[in-house]
Every structure is written in structure tokens, then in C-alpha cells.
Motif scaffolding. Structure first.
Motif, PDB file in Angstrom:
ATOM      1  N   GLY A 141     -13.755  10.267  11.531  1.00 42.10           N
ATOM      2  CA  GLY A 141     -12.883  11.308  12.053  1.00 42.10           C
ATOM      3  C   GLY A 141     -11.625  10.819  12.742  1.00 42.10           C
ATOM      4  O   GLY A 141     -10.713  11.611  13.000  1.00 42.10           O
ATOM      5  N   ARG A 142     -11.564   9.506  13.036  1.00 45.01           N
ATOM      6  CA  ARG A 142     -10.380   8.993  13.737  1.00 45.01           C
ATOM      7  C   ARG A 142      -9.740   7.848  12.961  1.00 45.01           C
ATOM      8  O   ARG A 142      -9.262   6.870  13.521  1.00 45.01           O
ATOM      9  CB  ARG A 142     -10.779   8.557  15.142  1.00 45.01           C
ATOM     10  N   LEU A 143      -9.732   8.019  11.639  1.00 44.86           N
ATOM     11  CA  LEU A 143      -9.108   7.042  10.756  1.00 44.86           C
ATOM     12  C   LEU A 143      -7.747   7.559  10.312  1.00 44.86           C
ATOM     13  O   LEU A 143      -7.594   8.732   9.964  1.00 44.86           O
ATOM     14  CB  LEU A 143     -10.002   6.809   9.525  1.00 44.86           C
ATOM     15  N   SER A 144      -6.759   6.687  10.312  1.00 42.52           N
ATOM     16  CA  SER A 144      -5.412   7.049   9.871  1.00 42.52           C
ATOM     17  C   SER A 144      -5.306   6.875   8.364  1.00 42.52           C
ATOM     18  O   SER A 144      -5.582   5.796   7.826  1.00 42.52           O
ATOM     19  CB  SER A 144      -4.367   6.175  10.570  1.00 42.52           C
ATOM     20  N   LEU A 145      -4.904   7.966   7.663  1.00 41.75           N
ATOM     21  CA  LEU A 145      -4.720   7.869   6.221  1.00 41.75           C
ATOM     22  C   LEU A 145      -3.600   6.889   5.883  1.00 41.75           C
ATOM     23  O   LEU A 145      -3.655   6.188   4.866  1.00 41.75           O
ATOM     24  CB  LEU A 145      -4.399   9.250   5.635  1.00 41.75           C
ATOM     25  N   GLY A 146      -2.596   6.805   6.750  1.00 41.01           N
ATOM     26  CA  GLY A 146      -1.503   5.864   6.518  1.00 41.01           C
ATOM     27  C   GLY A 146      -1.968   4.427   6.547  1.00 41.01           C
ATOM     28  O   GLY A 146      -1.591   3.616   5.691  1.00 41.01           O
ATOM     29  N   GLU A 147      -2.820   4.067   7.541  1.00 40.02           N
ATOM     30  CA  GLU A 147      -3.344   2.702   7.618  1.00 40.02           C
ATOM     31  C   GLU A 147      -4.245   2.397   6.431  1.00 40.02           C
ATOM     32  O   GLU A 147      -4.218   1.288   5.881  1.00 40.02           O
ATOM     33  CB  GLU A 147      -4.097   2.490   8.928  1.00 40.02           C
ATOM     34  N   LEU A 148      -5.042   3.401   6.024  1.00 42.18           N
ATOM     35  CA  LEU A 148      -5.917   3.205   4.870  1.00 42.18           C
ATOM     36  C   LEU A 148      -5.088   2.971   3.604  1.00 42.18           C
ATOM     37  O   LEU A 148      -5.388   2.075   2.804  1.00 42.18           O
ATOM     38  CB  LEU A 148      -6.838   4.414   4.687  1.00 42.18           C
ATOM     39  N   SER A 149      -4.038   3.781   3.428  1.00 35.36           N
ATOM     40  CA  SER A 149      -3.170   3.621   2.252  1.00 35.36           C
ATOM     41  C   SER A 149      -2.527   2.243   2.246  1.00 35.36           C
ATOM     42  O   SER A 149      -2.454   1.565   1.203  1.00 35.36           O
ATOM     43  CB  SER A 149      -2.096   4.706   2.246  1.00 35.36           C
ATOM     44  N   SER A 150      -2.065   1.779   3.406  1.00 33.67           N
ATOM     45  CA  SER A 150      -1.412   0.475   3.506  1.00 33.67           C
ATOM     46  C   SER A 150      -2.375  -0.653   3.164  1.00 33.67           C
ATOM     47  O   SER A 150      -2.030  -1.599   2.445  1.00 33.67           O
ATOM     48  CB  SER A 150      -0.843   0.289   4.909  1.00 33.67           C
ATOM     49  N   ALA A 151      -3.605  -0.533   3.671  1.00 30.95           N
ATOM     50  CA  ALA A 151      -4.602  -1.580   3.418  1.00 30.95           C
ATOM     51  C   ALA A 151      -4.972  -1.643   1.942  1.00 30.95           C
ATOM     52  O   ALA A 151      -5.126  -2.729   1.364  1.00 30.95           O
ATOM     53  CB  ALA A 151      -5.834  -1.342   4.276  1.00 30.95           C
ATOM     54  N   ILE A 152      -5.110  -0.478   1.303  1.00 21.71           N
ATOM     55  CA  ILE A 152      -5.446  -0.453  -0.127  1.00 21.71           C
ATOM     56  C   ILE A 152      -4.292  -1.002  -0.952  1.00 21.71           C
ATOM     57  O   ILE A 152      -4.475  -1.795  -1.886  1.00 21.71           O
ATOM     58  CB  ILE A 152      -5.798   0.982  -0.576  1.00 21.71           C
ATOM     59  N   GLY A 153      -3.063  -0.572  -0.607  1.00 26.03           N
ATOM     60  CA  GLY A 153      -1.899  -1.031  -1.359  1.00 26.03           C
ATOM     61  C   GLY A 153      -1.687  -2.522  -1.253  1.00 26.03           C
ATOM     62  O   GLY A 153      -1.345  -3.193  -2.242  1.00 26.03           O
ATOM     63  N   SER A 154      -1.894  -3.097  -0.053  1.00 25.85           N
ATOM     64  CA  SER A 154      -1.697  -4.536   0.134  1.00 25.85           C
ATOM     65  C   SER A 154      -2.739  -5.352  -0.626  1.00 25.85           C
ATOM     66  O   SER A 154      -2.451  -6.441  -1.125  1.00 25.85           O
ATOM     67  CB  SER A 154      -1.748  -4.882   1.626  1.00 25.85           C
ATOM     68  N   ALA A 155      -3.968  -4.834  -0.674  1.00 26.37           N
ATOM     69  CA  ALA A 155      -5.056  -5.587  -1.306  1.00 26.37           C
ATOM     70  C   ALA A 155      -4.985  -5.550  -2.826  1.00 26.37           C
ATOM     71  O   ALA A 155      -5.535  -6.421  -3.504  1.00 26.37           O
ATOM     72  CB  ALA A 155      -6.403  -5.053  -0.837  1.00 26.37           C
ATOM     73  N   ASN A 156      -4.308  -4.502  -3.373  1.00 27.55           N
ATOM     74  CA  ASN A 156      -4.193  -4.382  -4.823  1.00 27.55           C
ATOM     75  C   ASN A 156      -5.562  -4.494  -5.498  1.00 27.55           C
ATOM     76  O   ASN A 156      -5.808  -5.351  -6.345  1.00 27.55           O
ATOM     77  CB  ASN A 156      -3.238  -5.449  -5.366  1.00 27.55           C
ATOM     78  N   ILE A 157      -6.477  -3.587  -5.090  1.00 26.85           N
ATOM     79  CA  ILE A 157      -7.860  -3.632  -5.580  1.00 26.85           C
ATOM     80  C   ILE A 157      -7.915  -3.009  -6.969  1.00 26.85           C
ATOM     81  O   ILE A 157      -8.166  -1.813  -7.129  1.00 26.85           O
ATOM     82  CB  ILE A 157      -8.816  -2.899  -4.616  1.00 26.85           C
ATOM     83  N   LYS A 158      -7.687  -3.792  -7.989  1.00 27.78           N
ATOM     84  CA  LYS A 158      -7.623  -3.269  -9.343  1.00 27.78           C
ATOM     85  C   LYS A 158      -8.947  -2.674  -9.806  1.00 27.78           C
ATOM     86  O   LYS A 158      -8.981  -1.793 -10.660  1.00 27.78           O
ATOM     87  CB  LYS A 158      -7.176  -4.368 -10.305  1.00 27.78           C
ATOM     88  N   SER A 159     -10.063  -3.159  -9.244  1.00 28.86           N
ATOM     89  CA  SER A 159     -11.381  -2.683  -9.686  1.00 28.86           C
ATOM     90  C   SER A 159     -11.768  -1.343  -9.061  1.00 28.86           C
ATOM     91  O   SER A 159     -12.757  -0.730  -9.473  1.00 28.86           O
ATOM     92  CB  SER A 159     -12.444  -3.727  -9.337  1.00 28.86           C
TER      93      SER A 159
END
Length: 740
Positions: A141-159
Motif C-alpha cells: 500500500g505504500r509503494l511508489s509506482l514511479g520507483e517501481l517503473s524506474s527499477a523495472i526499466g533500469s533492470a531491462n528484465i526481458k523475461s
């Protein structure tokens, strides 16, 4: 207090000030190669592929997850990791994921985080998750969608194939689903996104074109403040929802779309309005759409025409529009060959739907499953039984139809005749009392649900219609009559109950009937014997009743005959007594009648009433003296008028009032009426022409309405008596006799 994943070592060294001891940490293996702990263990047992870390934040204000948490070689074989701590506090406790914290988890396929505390993600937190297919941060409930998006984008998790982020905004408030979110997922293999139970301030559907492999998008129960159908011209229309198969928008509380259709519009070609056309083309390319509960305002569309002229690609197969307050859909669609011929399922349940034009369903001719339950289609039946009977006529491939809970009293006979592939018909929870429809053509029928209706017994016509149901494909019981008030306390139920035990299409063991005492009993031969006993008792009762009735009738006839005979004798005796009293001429029998009339009507009385009445009374009584008293003839000159009027009324047996408008307005005439009433003389009204009731005083109006009157009508300038003088005089003498 801050804790890193080295907390066990730190605690043993006495560095961290905490009440916890080494004994407070535990791990236990579960079935299926799962290990559950309340801390990050240093070593993972052999054979363990899934680790669940629960309730690990209770003792710390801040927990930092870094690469040291998983530095042991034994962690490298873990494929599933869950961090679960849903304890809620009002403070600032934080779970922080540092950069490259999962770098050691080479084969991790699924990461599940369910933490109610504040979560911080560094941009490179997911680096190293090269084989992860599922990221699940639901109920964070206290997670930032922006931080989540940034973490996913940086990791480039193709799988990455599945992202679960439902209920992530419950504590931080609403958030915007912007382009950054979609771009972060653009280089992944994302197929499934669950963003349900959030509060969204802005959503732009056209940005979905960035996710070319997305198959499932769940936005259910997520109120969206701003949703735009405008699109970027640079986007190829055909690729917007290229792979999307399932779109769940249920209960998202869409804003109102007033711009779509104006109130005054009666005809619209939906594919000639650019933004609507484009949006609908993209929506229709999705396989399944759940739009349940998206409209909170009531929607009524009356006599609206749609023209579908474009030859677009219809890929939509299933659509759920239940719980949308769609009260009335009186829409005629002109589509020619441009039909939505891929749609096989539509759900319009729980809409309070009162009218659905058959043209709407004809636009989707290949529907196999149709749910119209929990509506008010009985009102459509009342409004137009022809349209209701033809509601399903275009659905030649229909397999399942639900009309449950629609307050229907009956189903039209030919309602299902065109639906030859029917397998399931649900008519439960209505008010049906008989089977009025045919299903003989439905050779594939497997189930007819008539539960919870008003069936007490089924007549011969209903039995014949049920017997016509084919059992070739399904020899087992296919009709359900449970929870009906089936009667086994009425003689007329015997035929139905007997058939119920003999037929193969109903399982009688599941049907109970209501006995004489109101108790429910199973339908067996014993129940039929009970009904037969009731029939025998009724026959005896009927025979006894007929005998008793015949006897009572004979007694009544005899009593009536005796009474009439006695009445005739009494009438003759009374008439004889009246004639004797009139012959003696004493007291109130000196005159038969006193004529009361207005002086304005004197000419009418002299010409039409007085002499005819006098002569006919003499003829019927045989008395030759004067029997009719009128004021001008019998009032004594010089005496007080009121006294003389009373004297004349006292000497008369009946008062005849010649009623006219002049009489009604004369105080003197009303005085004569009051004297007659006080002396309790019978009063007969003789009506001259038409009299205005508004001129009558209450006593006179009451006599006018309650008693039979003598009527005079005016024809060609002459007054005509509506009855005969013989009848008038006879009635006067009978009235005197009645009041003896």
C-alpha cells in the motif's frame, strides 16, 4: 532500529541493541520444497526452491535488503522468493531494496512482495533478475509506482511476463499511469498486468501500443478520474491492442462520456465519428472485455438507430456488461453483413433491464452464452410480448440462456424455437406457474432450470410440452423443479405427481410437495396415495354438500312459496282493510292523497294530474266521494293557512308532491313537505320534466335519490306520463297498506 540482512551476525556480535535473541529466529520446511522463515537465513537447505520470509519487520524501523542477504551459494538455486509482512503501523517503518540486491539470485523466476510498510526501491534494485517471469508487489500500500517503473526499466528484465501491482495505492493515494510505466515494460516479455484495486488519476489507453505482447490487463475496482480516447496519429491503429486478449475494467467507475452521444441524437453512424470509430475498432480487437459495474449513472436509450457500415475486424468474443444500470436499450442496429460475428458470450445480468431490442442481439448472431438474469424483463413482456418472444430469434447458435429472476409470469410458446443448439435454459426464480413454451426442437438440451418458481401442479398442456423434450443426447434428468410450492394437498395434483414419478426428465427425489399441514414431503407413491385420499374425501364432501344443498334448496323453495303465499294473502287483507278504512273516511283515511304543488304548476296539475288521479282512485276503490285533497279545494276561507294545510295533510293517507324547479324554490311548498314528514306520511314524488338537483334542499334531495319516482316527460310540447294511472293508483294503495 535499522536491520540489514546481516542481522543474525550483528545480533550474535552484540552490535544491534534489540530485545530479540537468536532463539527468536526460526525457519521451518513446508511441503513441496518450500522453506518458511521470519528472517533472511544465511544458508538454504538442499532441495529447497521456494523461500517465504514472513513477519520479518516487526522489530525494526528500517529493513534494508541488499546483496549480502543472498551471498551464500545455496541461495542461487532458489526460484521463488516471497517477502510477506502485512502488519500495519502508523509510523515511518521502511523496507528498502538497494541496488543489485538480487544479483546473486541467478535463477529466480518469481518475486512476491506483500508488505504494508513503506517500500523504497533504488533504480537498479532489480539488476540481475535475468530469468524472472513474475513480479508481484500486490497489497504493498505504500509503494511508489514511479520507483517501481524506474527499477523495472533500469533492470531491462526481458523475461518478465507477469506484473502484479493490485492495491499498491491504498496508503499513498491516487497515482497516474503514465508513459514512463509503459516504456519501462516495453522491452520485457510482459503478457499479464494486474493493476486492480487502485485509485488512478489518469490513464491513456493508446499508450498500450508499447506493450506488443500484452495479453491480459486487469484494472478492475480501480476508479479512474481521467480517461482519454484521443490517440496519437503516429500510432498504427492496427497495432494498438495487437495481442491483448483479456481486458478487465469491472467496477472502475468510469467518468461520464457525455461527448459520445448527445441527448437529441436519434440516428448515428458510429463509424463516421472519428474518435469513437477508432476507439471501438481497437476495443473490438480484444478477445474478452469485463465491463461489469463501470457505469454508476442510470442509462436509458430510447428509439436510437445505429448504422454499422465499416468492414472492420471483429475479434471480440466475450463481453460482460453486468451491473451497469442499463435500464432500457431500445436501439435498432442496421448492420447488413457487418456484424460482430466473433462474440460468443455476453453478460447483461443485474442491470434492472426493462427493455432490450432484439436488433441488438441480431448484431451478434453467433452468441452461444447469454446471461440476462436479475433484470426486469417482465416489463418488456407486458409492453410488447411479440418483441419479447422474438428476442432470441436471431441467435441460431445459442447454447446457454439465463432469464433467471426477471419476475416473469410466463414464457411465450415460441421463445426458443430458433435456438436449436440450446443446451441450458435457466428460468429459475421467476413467477412461472405452468410450462407454456416448447423445447421439442432443442435436441441437445441438457438442463432446464425451473427452480424457485410458482409451480403448484402442471396441467396437461404443460406435461405434453415437457414430454416433447428430447432425451436422445441426455437420457438423465434434465428438468429441475426444486423449491417450487408443489402441492400434494389438492386433488388436481394427482395427475402431475403420477407423471412426475413416471417421467425420466425429472428426478422426483429432488422434488418435495406441500402436504395438508404445510409440511414438505418427498414425492413418492405414498404422496400420491395421500392425494387420492384427499380426492375421496372431497368426493364424499361434495356428495354430502350436494345432498345437503339440495335439501336446503328445497326448504328454501318451500319457505319462499309459503312466504309469497302469505305475502299475497296479507297484501289482499291489507288492501281490504285499506278499502274499508277509506270507505269509513275517518281520520287520515278521509282522503287517499294530498296533492302538494307550486301555484306556478297549477295549470299542469289541473290538466294532467288531478282529474286522472281522482277518477282512477274511484275506479280502483269503488268509492265515489272525493279522494284527492288539494289546498285550493279544501282549505277553509278565513282560517290560518298553516293550520288548514296541517288539517288537510292529517286527513290524507299519502302525500303526492308534484316536483318542479318552482316547487324547489318555494318556501310554502317546503313547509308542506316538512309537515308531511313530521306527520310521518308516506311521500311520493311526481317529477315534472327536468328538475335541477342543485335547487333541492337536503330532505327533498334524499327523497329524490332514494325513492321510486313518477315521471312526466315533455314530448312535442305535451307532457306524457311514463307509466299508467292504474299503476300509480295501485302503488298508492299498496303504500298505504304497507304503512298500516
Amino acid at each position: 532500529m535499522k536491520a540489514t540482512c546481516l542481522n543474525i551476525v550483528l545480533l550474535l556480535a552484540g552490535i544491534a541493541a534489540t530485545s530479540c535473541t537468536e532463539d527468536s529466529y526460526w525457519c521451518k520446511p513446508l511441503v513441496g520444497g518450500t522453506l518458511q522463515c521470519n528472517h533472511f537465513p544465511n544458508e538454504i537447505l538442499a532441495g529447497i526452491s521456494e523461500v517465504k520470509i514472513v513477519e520479518f519487520m516487526e522489530q525494526y524501523n528500517e529493513v534494508i535488503v541488499n546483496s549480502s542477504c543472498f551471498e551464500s551459494e545455496t541461495w542461487s538455486k532458489v526460484t521463488h522468493l516471497t517477502l510477506d509482512d502485512r502488519s500495519v503501523d502508523n509510523g515511518d517503518r521502511i523496507l528498502k531494496f538497494q541496488a543489485k540486491c538480487f544479483i546473486q539470485l541467478d535463477v529466480l523466476q518469481e518475486l512476491h512482495v506483500h508488505v504494508a510498510r513503506q517500500i523504497r526501491l533504488e533504480p537498479d534494485a532489480f539488476l540481475g533478475l535475468n530469468f524472472t517471469k513474475v513480479l508481484d508487489f500486490s497489497e504493498c500500500g505504500r509503494l511508489s509506482l514511479g520507483e517501481l517503473s524506474s527499477a523495472i526499466g533500469s533492470a531491462n528484465i526481458k523475461s518478465l511476463e507477469r506484473l502484479e501491482i493490485s492495491s499498491i495505492g491504498t496508503r499513498n493515494g491516487a497515482f497516474e499511469i503514465n508513459r514512463d510505466f509503459f516504456e519501462a515494460l516495453a522491452n520485457t516479455n510482459i503478457k499479464h498486468i494486474d493493476m486492480s484495486k487502485n485509485v488512478v488519476t489518469q490513464f491513456r489507453p493508446f499508450q498500450l501500443h508499447l506493450l506488443e505482447k500484452l495479453e491480459v490487463l486487469n484494472l478492475s475496482n480501480s476508479p479512474i478520474t481521467d480517461i482519454s480516447l484521443n490517440y496519437n496519429n503516429s500510432v498504427k491503429h492496427s497495432t494498438l491492442y495487437k495481442s491483448l486478449k483479456v481486458l478487465d475494467l469491472s467496477h472502475i467507475n468510469l467518468p461520464r462520456f457525455e461527448f459520445l452521444i448527445e441527448d437529441s441524437v436519434q440516428f448515428i453512424d458510429v463509424f463516421r465519428v472519428s474518435h469513437i470509430s477508432y476507439f471501438l475498432e481497437q476495443v473490438f480487437s480484444i478477445r474478452s472485455i469485463n465491463g461489469s459495474g463501470i457505469l454508476k449513472q442510470t442509462l436509458e436509450i430510447r428509439i436510437l438507430n445505429f448504422t454499422v457500415a465499416n468492414d472492420i475486424q471483429w475479434l471480440l468474443q466475450e463481453i460482460n456488461l453486468s451491473k451497469n444500470n442499463l435500464i432500457r436499450l431500445d436501439v435498432q442496429i442496421y448492420c447488413g453483413n457487418h456484424t460482430a460475428n466473433r462474440i460468443t458470450m455476453i453478460d447483461l445480468a443485474e442491470n434492472n433491464l426493462e427493455f432490450l431490442h432484439p436488433s441488438i442481439l441480431s448484431f451478434m448472431p453467433r452468441i452461444e452464452t447469454l446471461d440476462l438474469s436479475n433484470n426486469l424483463l417482465n416489463k418488456m413482456m407486458d409492453e410488447s410480448d411479440i418483441l419479447f418472444e422474438n428476442l432470441l430469434s436471431s441467435l441460431l447458435q445459442l447454447k446457454s440462456i439465463s432469464l433467471s429472476a426477471n419476475n416473469l409470469l410466463a414464457i411465450p410458446k415460441n421463445m426458443f424455437v430458433k435456438n436449436v443448439d440450446l443446451e441450458t435454459v435457466d428460468l429459475s426464480s421467476n413467477s412461472i406457474s405452468q410450462v407454456t413454451f416448447t423445447l421439442s426442437h432443442a435436441k441437445k438440451l441438457k438442463f432446464l432450470d425451473l427452480r424457485n418458481n410458482e409451480i403448484k401442479f402442471i396441467d396437461e398442456t404443460s406435461i405434453e410440452l415437457l414430454n416433447s423434450i428430447s432425451t436422445e443426447k441426455c437420457p438423465e434428468a434434465i428438468v429441475n423443479l426444486q423449491d417450487n410450492p408443489v402441492s400434494c394437498s389438492e386433488c388436481k395434483s394427482e395427475r402431475f405427481l403420477t407423471w412426475l414419478l413416471q417421467t425420466k426428465i425429472i428426478n422426483p427425489s429432488k422434488v418435495k410437495c406441500i402436504g395438508e399441514n404445510g409440511n414438505r414431503i418427498k414425492v413418492t407413491n405414498a404422496a400420491i396415495e395421500l392425494v387420492q385420499q384427499i380426492c375421496e374425501r372431497q368426493k364424499v364432501l361434495i356428495a354430502t354438500s350436494v345432498s345437503a344443498g339440495t335439501f336446503v334448496l328445497l326448504v328454501i323453495i318451500f319457505i319462499t312459496f309459503v312466504y309469497k303465499r302469505w305475502t299475497q294473502i296479507r297484501k289482499k287483507r291489507n288492501r281490504k282493510s285499506v278499502l274499508q278504512l277509506l270507505q269509513n273516511g275517518q281520520g287520515k283515511f278521509e282522503f287517499v292523497a294530498f296533492l302538494s304543488y307550486s301555484s306556478s304548476d297549477e295549470e299542469f296539475v289541473e290538466s294532467n294530474v288531478y282529474y286522472s288521479l281522482r277518477d282512477n282512485l274511484k275506479l280502483q276503490t269503488g268509492i265515489q266521494r272525493e279522494l284527492v285533497c288539494s289546498g285550493d279545494r279544501f282549505l277553509r276561507p278565513g282560517f290560518f293557512v298553516l293550520d288548514e294545510t296541517i288539517r288537510c295533510i292529517e286527513k290524507s293517507a299519502v302525500i303526492i308532491i308534484v316536483l318542479s324547479n318552482d316547487f324547489c324554490t318555494s318556501n310554502y311548498c317546503h313547509n308542506e313537505l316538512e309537515q308531511a314528514i313530521q306527520l310521518q306520511r308516506p311521500i311520493i314524488l311526481m317529477i315534472k320534466g327536468t328538475v335541477d338537483e342543485e335547487l333541492m334542499k337536503p330532505r327533498l334531495k334524499l327523497l329524490y335519490k332514494e325513492n321510486v319516482r313518477i315521471l312526466w316527460t315533455e314530448q312535442n310540447g305535451q307532457y306524457v306520463l311514463k307509466t299508467t294511472w292504474e299503476n300509480v293508483c295501485s302503488s298508492v294503495l299498496d303504500l298505504i297498506a304497507f304503512n298500516l
